[in-house]
Design an enzyme around this catalytic site. Sequence first.
Site, short mmCIF file in Angstrom:
data_model
loop_
_atom_site.label_atom_id
_atom_site.label_comp_id
_atom_site.label_asym_id
_atom_site.label_seq_id
_atom_site.Cartn_x
_atom_site.Cartn_y
_atom_site.Cartn_z
N GLY A 1 1.25 -5.68 1.53
CA GLY A 1 2.52 -5.95 2.20
C GLY A 1 3.72 -5.70 1.31
N CYS A 2 3.62 -6.07 0.05
CA CYS A 2 4.74 -5.90 -0.88
C CYS A 2 4.97 -4.43 -1.19
CB CYS A 2 4.50 -6.71 -2.14
SG CYS A 2 4.40 -8.49 -1.80
N THR A 3 3.88 -3.66 -1.28
CA THR A 3 4.00 -2.22 -1.52
C THR A 3 4.69 -1.57 -0.33
OG1 THR A 3 2.06 -2.20 -2.94
CG2 THR A 3 2.72 -0.09 -1.97
#
Length: 153
Positions: A43-45
Amino acid sequence: MGIEIGDDLPDLELAGADGPIRLRDYIGKPLVLYFYPKDDTAGCTREAQDFSALCADFATDGAAVLGVSKDTVAKHARFAAKYGLTVPLASDERGVIEAFGAWVPKVLYGREYMGIDRSTWLFDSTGKLVRAWRKVKVPGHAEQVLKAVRELA
């Protein structure tokens, strides 16, 4: 607790690749400040890639974007290099995430722990908080934030 709509951009500092980043130095242009849990996770990527893809659009509209997590500056550099990220990333070593109220209790597989609430904060050019997104869902979020920046004009 934390920062509320109408509050001024706090005079807090983050660690960046080129040295300290003072939030109040962004006064004079809109600032998109997004907090994310951890470098190099799915998700952060995706979120960093989405903001990177729109970096030029934010800049054209006069806004700065800054991603923040508790990961180190060195880890941010590896993360950015691995994925070709263009969005600037900062490391919170001094409690900025807590000051915003984005350090929250979480539960995963029945285990309770403290972690970062994926959240985004939009400050106008005078340094006033005009929008806040909490518990962000990544798909389409960067575009939604860009739309809000454009509505400031």
